[in-house]
Design a protein around this motif. Sequence first.
Motif, PDB file in Angstrom:
ATOM      1  N   LEU A  98       3.331   7.483   5.993  1.00 14.53           N
ATOM      2  CA  LEU A  98       4.585   6.837   6.379  1.00 14.53           C
ATOM      3  C   LEU A  98       4.706   6.926   7.902  1.00 14.53           C
TER       4      LEU A  98
ATOM      5  N   SER B 249      -2.442   5.394   4.358  1.00 13.98           N
ATOM      6  CA  SER B 249      -1.135   5.195   3.698  1.00 13.98           C
ATOM      7  C   SER B 249      -0.142   6.300   4.039  1.00 13.98           C
TER       8      SER B 249
ATOM      9  N   LEU C 243       2.262   1.705  -3.419  1.00 18.92           N
ATOM     10  CA  LEU C 243       1.238   2.278  -4.304  1.00 18.92           C
ATOM     11  C   LEU C 243       1.125   3.784  -4.078  1.00 18.92           C
ATOM     12  N   MET C 244       1.156   4.176  -2.790  1.00 16.78           N
ATOM     13  CA  MET C 244       1.091   5.607  -2.479  1.00 16.78           C
ATOM     14  C   MET C 244       2.262   6.356  -3.137  1.00 16.78           C
TER      15      MET C 244
ATOM     16  N   TRP D  19      -4.121  11.384  -4.792  1.00 16.98           N
ATOM     17  CA  TRP D  19      -5.025  10.346  -4.282  1.00 16.98           C
ATOM     18  C   TRP D  19      -5.284  10.522  -2.788  1.00 16.98           C
TER      19      TRP D  19
ATOM     20  N   ARG E  79      14.407   6.095  -0.708  1.00 10.70           N
ATOM     21  CA  ARG E  79      14.885   6.766   0.507  1.00 10.70           C
ATOM     22  C   ARG E  79      13.802   6.888   1.579  1.00 10.70           C
ATOM     23  N   HIS E  80      12.591   7.278   1.162  1.00  5.59           N
ATOM     24  CA  HIS E  80      11.566   7.590   2.158  1.00  5.59           C
ATOM     25  C   HIS E  80      10.598   6.441   2.442  1.00  5.59           C
ATOM     26  N   VAL E  81      10.449   5.523   1.495  1.00  2.00           N
ATOM     27  CA  VAL E  81       9.438   4.466   1.669  1.00  2.00           C
ATOM     28  C   VAL E  81      10.091   3.100   1.907  1.00  2.00           C
TER      29      VAL E  81
ATOM     30  N   GLN F 241       0.840  -1.205   0.000  1.00  2.00           N
ATOM     31  CA  GLN F 241       0.000   0.000   0.000  1.00  2.00           C
ATOM     32  C   GLN F 241       0.876   1.256   0.000  1.00  2.00           C
ATOM     33  N   LEU F 242       1.989   1.214   0.744  1.00  2.00           N
ATOM     34  CA  LEU F 242       2.893   2.372   0.752  1.00  2.00           C
ATOM     35  C   LEU F 242       3.599   2.518  -0.595  1.00  2.00           C
TER      36      LEU F 242
ATOM     37  N   ASP G  77      -5.560   6.754 -13.836  1.00  2.00           N
ATOM     38  CA  ASP G  77      -4.372   7.525 -13.434  1.00  2.00           C
ATOM     39  C   ASP G  77      -3.081   6.957 -14.004  1.00  2.00           C
TER      40      ASP G  77
ATOM     41  N   ARG H 257       3.930   5.543  -5.772  1.00  2.00           N
ATOM     42  CA  ARG H 257       3.725   5.633  -7.227  1.00  2.00           C
ATOM     43  C   ARG H 257       2.642   6.651  -7.549  1.00  2.00           C
ATOM     44  N   ALA H 258       1.566   6.639  -6.737  1.00  2.00           N
ATOM     45  CA  ALA H 258       0.448   7.555  -7.003  1.00  2.00           C
ATOM     46  C   ALA H 258       0.894   9.013  -6.877  1.00  2.00           C
ATOM     47  N   PHE H 259       1.810   9.280  -5.944  1.00  2.00           N
ATOM     48  CA  PHE H 259       2.296  10.655  -5.763  1.00  2.00           C
ATOM     49  C   PHE H 259       3.571  10.921  -6.567  1.00  2.00           C
ATOM     50  N   ARG H 260       3.863  10.007  -7.482  1.00  2.00           N
ATOM     51  CA  ARG H 260       4.997  10.171  -8.415  1.00  2.00           C
ATOM     52  C   ARG H 260       6.286  10.527  -7.676  1.00  2.00           C
ATOM     53  N   PHE H 261       6.612   9.716  -6.675  1.00  4.80           N
ATOM     54  CA  PHE H 261       7.821   9.976  -5.895  1.00  4.80           C
ATOM     55  C   PHE H 261       9.101   9.814  -6.726  1.00  4.80           C
TER      56      PHE H 261
ATOM     57  N   THR I 259      -2.399  14.692 -10.629  1.00  6.75           N
ATOM     58  CA  THR I 259      -3.436  14.033  -9.824  1.00  6.75           C
ATOM     59  C   THR I 259      -2.929  13.818  -8.405  1.00  6.75           C
TER      60      THR I 259
ATOM     61  N   PHE J 261      -6.500   7.510  -0.371  1.00  9.98           N
ATOM     62  CA  PHE J 261      -6.822   6.084  -0.375  1.00  9.98           C
ATOM     63  C   PHE J 261      -7.736   5.729   0.796  1.00  9.98           C
TER      64      PHE J 261
ATOM     65  N   LYS K 207      13.420   8.876  -4.442  1.00 10.28           N
ATOM     66  CA  LYS K 207      12.579   9.334  -3.327  1.00 10.28           C
ATOM     67  C   LYS K 207      11.823   8.147  -2.700  1.00 10.28           C
TER      68      LYS K 207
ATOM     69  N   LEU L  92       6.227  15.597   1.748  1.00 14.92           N
ATOM     70  CA  LEU L  92       6.713  14.707   0.685  1.00 14.92           C
ATOM     71  C   LEU L  92       5.857  14.778  -0.576  1.00 14.92           C
TER      72      LEU L  92
ATOM     73  N   PRO M 183      13.358   2.913   5.103  1.00 14.05           N
ATOM     74  CA  PRO M 183      12.936   2.819   6.503  1.00 14.05           C
ATOM     75  C   PRO M 183      12.315   1.461   6.852  1.00 14.05           C
ATOM     76  N   GLN M 184      11.649   0.832   5.870  1.00 17.76           N
ATOM     77  CA  GLN M 184      11.070  -0.484   6.143  1.00 17.76           C
ATOM     78  C   GLN M 184      12.155  -1.558   6.209  1.00 17.76           C
TER      79      GLN M 184
ATOM     80  N   TRP N 237       7.010   6.397   9.986  1.00 15.04           N
ATOM     81  CA  TRP N 237       8.285   6.892  10.534  1.00 15.04           C
ATOM     82  C   TRP N 237       8.499   8.369  10.239  1.00 15.04           C
ATOM     83  N   ARG N 238       7.513   9.007   9.609  1.00 12.95           N
ATOM     84  CA  ARG N 238       7.611  10.435   9.307  1.00 12.95           C
ATOM     85  C   ARG N 238       6.515  11.171  10.076  1.00 12.95           C
TER      86      ARG N 238
ATOM     87  N   LEU O 122      -1.680   4.142 -13.169  1.00  9.87           N
ATOM     88  CA  LEU O 122      -0.929   3.290 -12.236  1.00  9.87           C
ATOM     89  C   LEU O 122      -0.961   1.837 -12.701  1.00  9.87           C
TER      90      LEU O 122
END
Lengths: 255, 220
Positions: free
Chosen positions: B84, B82, A154-155, B76, A168-170, A151-152, B57, A157-161, B74, B78, A165, B95, A173-174, B86-87, B59
Motif C-alpha cells: 500500500l 502489492s 487481490l492482496m 502470498w 479502510r486501508h485499501v 492487484q491491491l 487458496d 483478499r489473499a491476506f483475508r483483510f 496462507t 506476488f 479492513k 496489516l 485511500p484510493q 500510502w502506508r 481466491l
Amino acid sequence: MSFDGPARARLLGRIVSLGLLAALWQIAALLAHSRTLPTVTAVLARLDEEIASGALPHHLGITLFRVACAFALSLLGGAALGIALGSWRRLDLLFDGWLIAFVNLPALVIIVLAYIWLGMTEWAAIVAVALNKLPSTAILLREGTRALDPQLALMARAFRFGRWKSFRHVMLPQLTPYLLGASRSGLALIWKVVLVAEILGRSDGVGFQIEVCFQLFDVAGILAYTIAFALVVLGLEWILLQPFERHMNRWRLAS
Amino acid sequence: MTVLRVDLPGYAIPSPGAAGRTQPLLGPIGFEVAAGETVALFGPSGCGKTTLLKLIDGLIPGTGITWPSGKPRTAWVFQEPSLLPWRSVADNIALALPAAGDRAIIPALLDSLGLAGWGDAFPNRLSLGMARRVAVARALAAAPDVLLLDEPLASLDAAAAQGLRAVLRRHRLTTLLVTHDFADVAALADRVIVLGGNPTVIRGVFDAWAPGLAERIAAL
C-alpha cells in the motif's frame, strides 16, 4: 497546523492577493462614487454593525448549519451510491440514466418541487440542496471505484483483510482524491444553492438577509453578508481541506 | 503428511471478445503436497500457474482442492509487491499480522531481510528488490502454515534475486512456488511439477535435485 517556511509564504501570498483585490475595489468605488458600489471601508463598517447587533452571526450560523447538513448528506449518499455503481455493473446500468437526468436538473426545479412535496420546512431545504449535489458526487466516486487497483484488492483478499479492513486501508485511500474533489466542488455548489433555497422558502439565513437587502437596495448589506460567507468558505478550505489533503498526500511527497 | 491434495477436474475462463463463452485454461490436474515441502509449479507465462494457485487458496471458487487437516493459514508473495503506497513499510507489514499479532516483531523481521531502518519509509522510496523483500516480510508476519509464492523473483537483477532466494531458503515452510525460471526451481524447490499444453496439464513431476533436470524438462 505547522507554521513553517512554506506555510508562512502561502499565508503571505494569500494576504497580498486579497489585499490587492480590496485595493482595486476601493479605487473603483471611489472613482464610481455610486450607491451601487460602496467602498470597502463602508462595507466593512456595515459588517461590523451586523456583527455587533448579532444579526450576522445568527443568520450565518443558520446558513452554515444548512450547508453542513446538505454537504454531509450529499457526500455520504453520493459516495455510497457511487461506490455501489462502480462496484456492480448491473446496478450501474439500471441507474446510469437516472444520474444523467438528475445531474442536469436545474437546482431551482429541485428546490421548488421539494418545497411543494415536503412543505416549506427546514429539512425540505436541506434535502433539496443535498439532492442538487448528490448525483455529481456519485459520478465522481463511481469513476474512482472503477479505477481502484485490482492487484491491491487481490492482496487484501489473499491476506483475508475482511470488508471493513479492506475498505479502510485499501479502498478509502484510493478514493480520497475523488472524495476531496467532490468535497471542494460540493462546498462551492452547496453554499450557492443554499442561498437560493433560503430566498425561495426560508425566513432566516444569509440568503434571506440578502433578499431583504435587495428589497431595500442595500448593496453594502449584500456585500457585507457575501464577504462574511466567503471568508468562512475560504477558512474551511485553508484550515480544513488543504491541510487534510496535504496529510493524505504526504506519501507522494516522501519520494 | 499430506497437507494439500489437488484433484482439479479442469478450469475455464471467459473467452476474450465472446461474451458468455468460456475456454478451458486448465485441464485435469492432480498432485499432493507434503508438510514442509517446497513444490514448484513450473511452466510458460500465461499457462495458468497463478490461476491454479488462486484456486488452491480459494481466491477463485473451484472444485477438487482438499486440505486434509483443514484450511491452513496462507500468505502470498506476488510478482508485483502489492504494497500500500500510502502506508509505511512497517504499517504494510503490520496489516498482515494475525489478530493477536505483535507489532514488536517487525523490526527484527526487517533486520533479517536486510531492511533495518526502513520501517518508517514509504514504499515509493524502495527499489523493486527491496519492495519484494518487504512483501516477503509481510507474508512471514502473517505467520502462515503455507507460503504461496507467485513469481517472487521475476524482473529482479541477478544480485537481488540471489539475495531473496537466500532469504526464502531460510524459512522452510510448506511452500508452493509459481515460476517460469529454472534458477528459482533449482534454488528453492524440493519437487517441480512441469505444466504445459492447451489446456494446461501436468507434463512431468521431478525431484528438484535430480541430475540433468534442466535437460529432462527441456525434452518434454
